[in-house]
Write an enzyme that holds these catalytic residues in place. Structure first.
Site, short mmCIF file in Angstrom:
data_model
loop_
_atom_site.label_atom_id
_atom_site.label_comp_id
_atom_site.label_asym_id
_atom_site.label_seq_id
_atom_site.Cartn_x
_atom_site.Cartn_y
_atom_site.Cartn_z
N ASP A 1 30.26 -36.94 40.30
CA ASP A 1 29.43 -35.76 40.09
C ASP A 1 29.09 -35.13 41.44
OD1 ASP A 1 29.36 -36.18 37.40
OD2 ASP A 1 27.20 -36.51 37.24
N GLY B 1 22.02 -41.08 34.45
CA GLY B 1 20.91 -40.83 35.35
C GLY B 1 19.93 -41.98 35.48
N LYS C 1 30.92 -29.49 32.83
CA LYS C 1 30.30 -29.87 31.57
C LYS C 1 29.91 -28.66 30.73
CE LYS C 1 28.05 -34.13 33.24
NZ LYS C 1 28.87 -35.19 32.66
N ARG D 1 31.77 -52.78 25.28
CA ARG D 1 31.97 -54.00 24.48
C ARG D 1 32.06 -53.66 23.00
NH1 ARG D 1 32.18 -58.78 26.81
NH2 ARG D 1 31.12 -59.19 28.78
N GLY E 1 25.37 -44.74 34.27
CA GLY E 1 24.57 -45.83 34.83
C GLY E 1 25.27 -46.63 35.92
N GLY F 1 27.87 -40.64 38.26
CA GLY F 1 27.06 -39.44 38.23
C GLY F 1 26.10 -39.41 39.40
N SER F 2 24.86 -39.83 39.12
CA SER F 2 23.83 -39.77 40.15
C SER F 2 24.01 -40.87 41.19
CB SER F 2 22.47 -39.94 39.47
OG SER F 2 22.46 -39.26 38.22
#
Lengths: 184, 294
Positions: free
Chosen positions: B24, B153, B81, B165, B214, B235-236
């Site tokens: 990102d 995030g 996005k 899983r 995550g 992402g973050s």
């Protein structure tokens, strides 16, 4: 490493080849030919600079080890890349233009004729593909699409702008295996 | 016969991204850092998920100016996005020339019932999923690539692990079923029958599957790769960390050398602070992005 290695593996295994994935110099032990898959050439370039993998590959190329690059692999094998100073292996006397057909929205598939593989056309998948702008006299042109060079050979090295690993036709892979058998 | 934007070309680009990291970015400078670190693509955004979470309110498609500037700055593919169900945002992104569209739960959904009919587009789509049924519904609508939803995030990998899983165990369950049970399974999962049959016969999804939501450390990336994903979205995790350059590079190497703990130990050193993490239980269920979409 990064990119369509799984598809190349499947293609070669269907031709009764043993395939190993190369991620570090030690993995090069005992191989007879080397394939650079489609992927992102800047990403693979970074990984080649890690632990001297690229330098070791250049030594193998100096011994005429057969090598086959598709798309990003073609870019990495080239000596010259139009408008870019990114890392490359500097092995084939060709000038390559990146993303030459446009962004993803322009990606396409089309039939091309490769005389070395017979009269039946090959279904070629071009994804943000490069093409070859210029070749030195020692480079053979194996195929063109609409006047643009998309498949070349120099000694034991071949490079295609399209992705033969994404289609069921195995003639390009077989062609590379023939180069390996002649080299042995 | 020339074919533009065929299924092969759409899924093909995702195949080319395999084993890579998609990062990102919110500025051309960040995009350059990502490319320099070895990212195989970038996701152009106005704000990273953790900032979206903090800001609250309605999160929409990024300003096209930002996406354009990022496309001009790098040679690797640029994704962007669109809100779930917002097919006009998707049309705009296609017109801009974005290489992939993420119909994403990180943004506020524009339609509470329907996702975009992605077959209408030449540009390929990636969508999030928490289980196999959801993944196959998105593929049925035309998604050419799937990713876990995770919980964006948060810097907490637990939801991405759970989703991966779940998908893998759903696939194993289908693979062991006799053919006559597959229609009932399709009905139960709410998934297209032909895709259920494909998964049962091939033991895998028909498209590439990445991890997202995550991932904050090289170890997180390698964990997801060992669980069987094809590549990583961060992402973050990069630009909210202490040293984005070093962390970006380390996550790329971890995604390549995911099976080599020695290499992982080396590259995990001296990366500075990871992004601050969030415990999932502290997030109200209405605030959980993964609950968006169906």
């Amino acid at each position: 490493m990064q990119g369509a290695f799984r598809e190349h593996r499947r293609a070669f295994e269907s031709l009764n080849c043993e395939v190993v994935e190369v991620r570090k110099p030690a993995d090069l032990q005992g191989i007879q030919g080397l394939v650079f898959p489609g992927g992102e050439s800047t990403t693979i370039g970074k990984l080649l600079q890690n632990e001297g993998l690229g330098d070791r590959i250049k030594e193998l190329a100096a011994q005429d080890m057969p090598m086959f690059g598709t798309c990003a692999g073609m870019i990495l094998l080239a000596k010259y890349i139009d408008d870019s100073d990114q890392y490359r292996l500097n092995l084939m006397d060709i000038t390559v233009k990146r993303n030459a057909f446009g962004r993803q929205i322009a990606s396409f598939e089309a039939n091309i004729t490769i005389p070395a593989l017979g009269n039946d056309p090959v279904r070629a998948v071009f994804i943000r593909a490069p093409y070859v702008q210029e070749v030195a006299p020692n480079v053979g042109i194996l195929a063109e699409y609409e006047g643009k060079i998309v498949f070349v050979r120099q000694g034991n090295m071949i490079a295609s702008a399209f992705h033969p690993e994404l289609t069921p036709d195995k003639r390009v892979h077989q062609y590379f295996l023939n180069i390996i058998s002649e080299y042995q | 016969m020339l074919e533009i934007g065929s299924w092969k070309v759409k899924t093909g680009l995702a195949e080319m991204l395999k084993g890579g990291v998609i990062m990102d970015v919110t500025t051309p400078e960040q995009a350059k850092i990502a490319e320099e670190a070895g990212a195989c693509a970038v996701m152009a955004l106005e704000r990273v998920p953790s900032d979206i979470r903090a800001a609250g309110g309605v999160a929409r498609m990024a300003d096209p100016t930002i996406i354009q500037r990022i496309m001009d700055a790098v040679t690797i593919p640029v994704m962007a996005k669109a809100r779930i169900g917002h097919f006009v945002e998707a049309q705009i992104l296609e017109a801009l020339g974005a290489d992939y569209i993420d119909e994403s739960e990180v943004l506020t959904p524009a339609d509470d019932l329907y996702h975009i009919n992605k077959h209408d587009f030449k540009v390929p789509f990636v969508c999030g999923a928490r289980n196999l049924g959801e993944a196959l519904r998105r593929i049925g609508e035309g998604a050419a690539m799937i990713r876990t939803k995770g919980e964006p995030g948060t810097g907490n990998v637990v939801e991405a692990v759970r989703h991966m899983r779940t998908v893998m165990s759903d696939i194993r369950r289908l693979s062991s079923m006799p053919k006559e049970e597959l229609m009932s399974a399709a009905k139960e999962m709410g998934a297209p029958y032909n895709l259920v049959v494909y998964v049962a016969e091939n033991g895998k999804l028909p498209v590439v599957n990445f991890a997202a939501g995550g991932i904050a450390t090289p170890a997180d990336a390698a964990l997801m790769m060992q669980l069987g994903v094809d590549g990583i979205f961060v992402g973050s995790g990069i630009f909210k960390s202490g040293n984005p350059q070093a962390r970006a590079k380390a996550i790329v190497l971890a995604t390549t050398h995911y099976q080599d703990p020695k290499v992982l130990a080396e590259i995990s050193q001296d990366l500075g602070e990871a992004m601050p993490g969030l415990e999932i239980a502290t997030i109200a269920s209405t605030e959980r992005m993964q609950e968006r979409g169906w």
